[in-house]
Design a protein around this motif. Sequence first.
Motif, PDB file in Angstrom:
ATOM      1  N   UNK A   1       0.829  -1.224   0.072  1.00 54.38           N
ATOM      2  CA  UNK A   1       0.067   0.109   0.077  1.00 54.38           C
ATOM      3  C   UNK A   1       0.722   1.123   0.020  1.00 54.38           C
ATOM      4  N   UNK A   2       0.828   2.025  -0.983  1.00 52.99           N
ATOM      5  CA  UNK A   2       1.589   3.265  -1.219  1.00 52.99           C
ATOM      6  C   UNK A   2       1.017   4.280   0.161  1.00 52.99           C
ATOM      7  N   UNK A   3       2.115   4.731   0.718  1.00 48.30           N
ATOM      8  CA  UNK A   3       1.886   5.820   1.962  1.00 48.30           C
ATOM      9  C   UNK A   3       1.782   7.064   1.295  1.00 48.30           C
ATOM     10  N   UNK A   4       0.928   8.073   1.612  1.00 44.90           N
ATOM     11  CA  UNK A   4       0.471   9.205   1.024  1.00 44.90           C
ATOM     12  C   UNK A   4       0.320  10.100   2.257  1.00 44.90           C
ATOM     13  N   UNK A   5       1.406  11.276   2.265  1.00 45.13           N
ATOM     14  CA  UNK A   5       1.368  12.226   3.382  1.00 45.13           C
ATOM     15  C   UNK A   5       0.297  13.055   2.994  1.00 45.13           C
ATOM     16  N   UNK A   6      -0.706  13.351   4.062  1.00 47.60           N
ATOM     17  CA  UNK A   6      -1.882  14.178   3.808  1.00 47.60           C
ATOM     18  C   UNK A   6      -1.990  15.090   4.798  1.00 47.60           C
ATOM     19  N   UNK A   7      -2.429  16.390   4.343  1.00 44.40           N
ATOM     20  CA  UNK A   7      -2.735  17.542   5.117  1.00 44.40           C
ATOM     21  C   UNK A   7      -4.029  18.017   4.513  1.00 44.40           C
ATOM     22  N   UNK A   8      -4.935  17.730   5.461  1.00 47.13           N
ATOM     23  CA  UNK A   8      -6.342  18.080   5.459  1.00 47.13           C
ATOM     24  C   UNK A   8      -6.875  19.613   5.904  1.00 47.13           C
ATOM     25  N   UNK A   9      -6.962  20.499   5.257  1.00 47.71           N
ATOM     26  CA  UNK A   9      -7.161  21.708   5.718  1.00 47.71           C
ATOM     27  C   UNK A   9      -8.448  22.199   5.662  1.00 47.71           C
ATOM     28  N   UNK A  10      -9.630  21.166   5.068  1.00 43.79           N
ATOM     29  CA  UNK A  10     -10.739  21.328   5.023  1.00 43.79           C
ATOM     30  C   UNK A  10     -11.597  20.700   6.474  1.00 43.79           C
ATOM     31  N   UNK A  11     -12.307  21.540   6.848  1.00 44.19           N
ATOM     32  CA  UNK A  11     -12.897  21.308   8.173  1.00 44.19           C
ATOM     33  C   UNK A  11     -14.521  20.675   8.001  1.00 44.19           C
ATOM     34  N   UNK A  12     -14.879  20.524   6.712  1.00 44.12           N
ATOM     35  CA  UNK A  12     -16.132  19.914   6.137  1.00 44.12           C
ATOM     36  C   UNK A  12     -16.124  18.336   6.285  1.00 44.12           C
ATOM     37  N   UNK A  13     -17.231  18.044   5.875  1.00 43.36           N
ATOM     38  CA  UNK A  13     -17.670  16.461   5.852  1.00 43.36           C
ATOM     39  C   UNK A  13     -16.798  15.979   4.424  1.00 43.36           C
ATOM     40  N   UNK A  14     -16.507  16.699   3.404  1.00 43.10           N
ATOM     41  CA  UNK A  14     -15.896  16.067   2.115  1.00 43.10           C
ATOM     42  C   UNK A  14     -14.591  15.800   2.395  1.00 43.10           C
ATOM     43  N   UNK A  15     -13.838  16.455   3.365  1.00 42.81           N
ATOM     44  CA  UNK A  15     -12.497  16.068   3.694  1.00 42.81           C
ATOM     45  C   UNK A  15     -12.255  14.822   4.185  1.00 42.81           C
TER      46      UNK A  15
ATOM     47  N   UNK B   1      -7.724  21.140   0.160  1.00 36.69           N
ATOM     48  CA  UNK B   1      -7.473  22.552   0.517  1.00 36.69           C
ATOM     49  C   UNK B   1      -8.566  23.087   1.610  1.00 36.69           C
ATOM     50  N   UNK B   2      -8.537  24.300   1.895  1.00 35.35           N
ATOM     51  CA  UNK B   2      -9.392  24.917   3.052  1.00 35.35           C
ATOM     52  C   UNK B   2     -10.527  25.122   2.032  1.00 35.35           C
ATOM     53  N   UNK B   3     -11.808  25.032   2.933  1.00 34.73           N
ATOM     54  CA  UNK B   3     -13.048  25.170   2.081  1.00 34.73           C
ATOM     55  C   UNK B   3     -13.414  24.167   1.051  1.00 34.73           C
ATOM     56  N   UNK B   4     -12.805  23.067   1.144  1.00 32.65           N
ATOM     57  CA  UNK B   4     -12.902  22.021   0.115  1.00 32.65           C
ATOM     58  C   UNK B   4     -14.443  21.628  -0.167  1.00 32.65           C
ATOM     59  N   UNK B   5     -14.904  21.374   1.001  1.00 31.08           N
ATOM     60  CA  UNK B   5     -16.355  20.807   1.024  1.00 31.08           C
ATOM     61  C   UNK B   5     -17.257  21.947   0.318  1.00 31.08           C
TER      62      UNK B   5
END
Length: 190
Positions: A51-65, A105-109
Amino acid sequence: MKKSLLILKKDLRVVSRDRSALIFMFGMPLMFLLIFGSIFNGRGSGVPGGKPKVGLVNLDKGQMGAELLIQLQKMGLEPELSTGSEADLQEQVHTGKRAYGLVIPNNYTDELKTAISKRMKEGDKSASVSLHIFIDPAQTMMGEMVKGMAVGAANRAAAPLMKEAALEKVPAEFRDFARQNSGSNDDGTP
């Protein structure tokens, strides 16, 4: 058949007398295997299971992130949440500390809901939302696969929103029937 065996026997006798031929036939391939095996040990796969490891930064505060994170795991990626910034993650990828990085990104949802609404209701095909994907230049082949998996996960995460937006076009008296017979689950799978 008999002639082939005689030729094989003669060639084996000749090769067994020539030490340099033995080294080039058996020693060099083993040496290359050891050298390249140690250089590329585990690169690209991220983990022994593949399984490839992917660094993840979740700036979204909504459900879709959060839903995108779940879909990334279902697609076979191993997201590793990072508390740093987008620039930190990009630096980790470009220095080789991580093979892949993904920023939600921020506000992705909100932007996703707006883009889907514009596409479905207004027919605006230019409406879209971008994810930021970073790939180590030494991992381009596997990186393209990871990129495709991330896009697939994003599409699966957005499927319920697209389904609801499409159902809004169906006349109200037929909407319940259409919901029951739409042909896909809420996660976008048939």
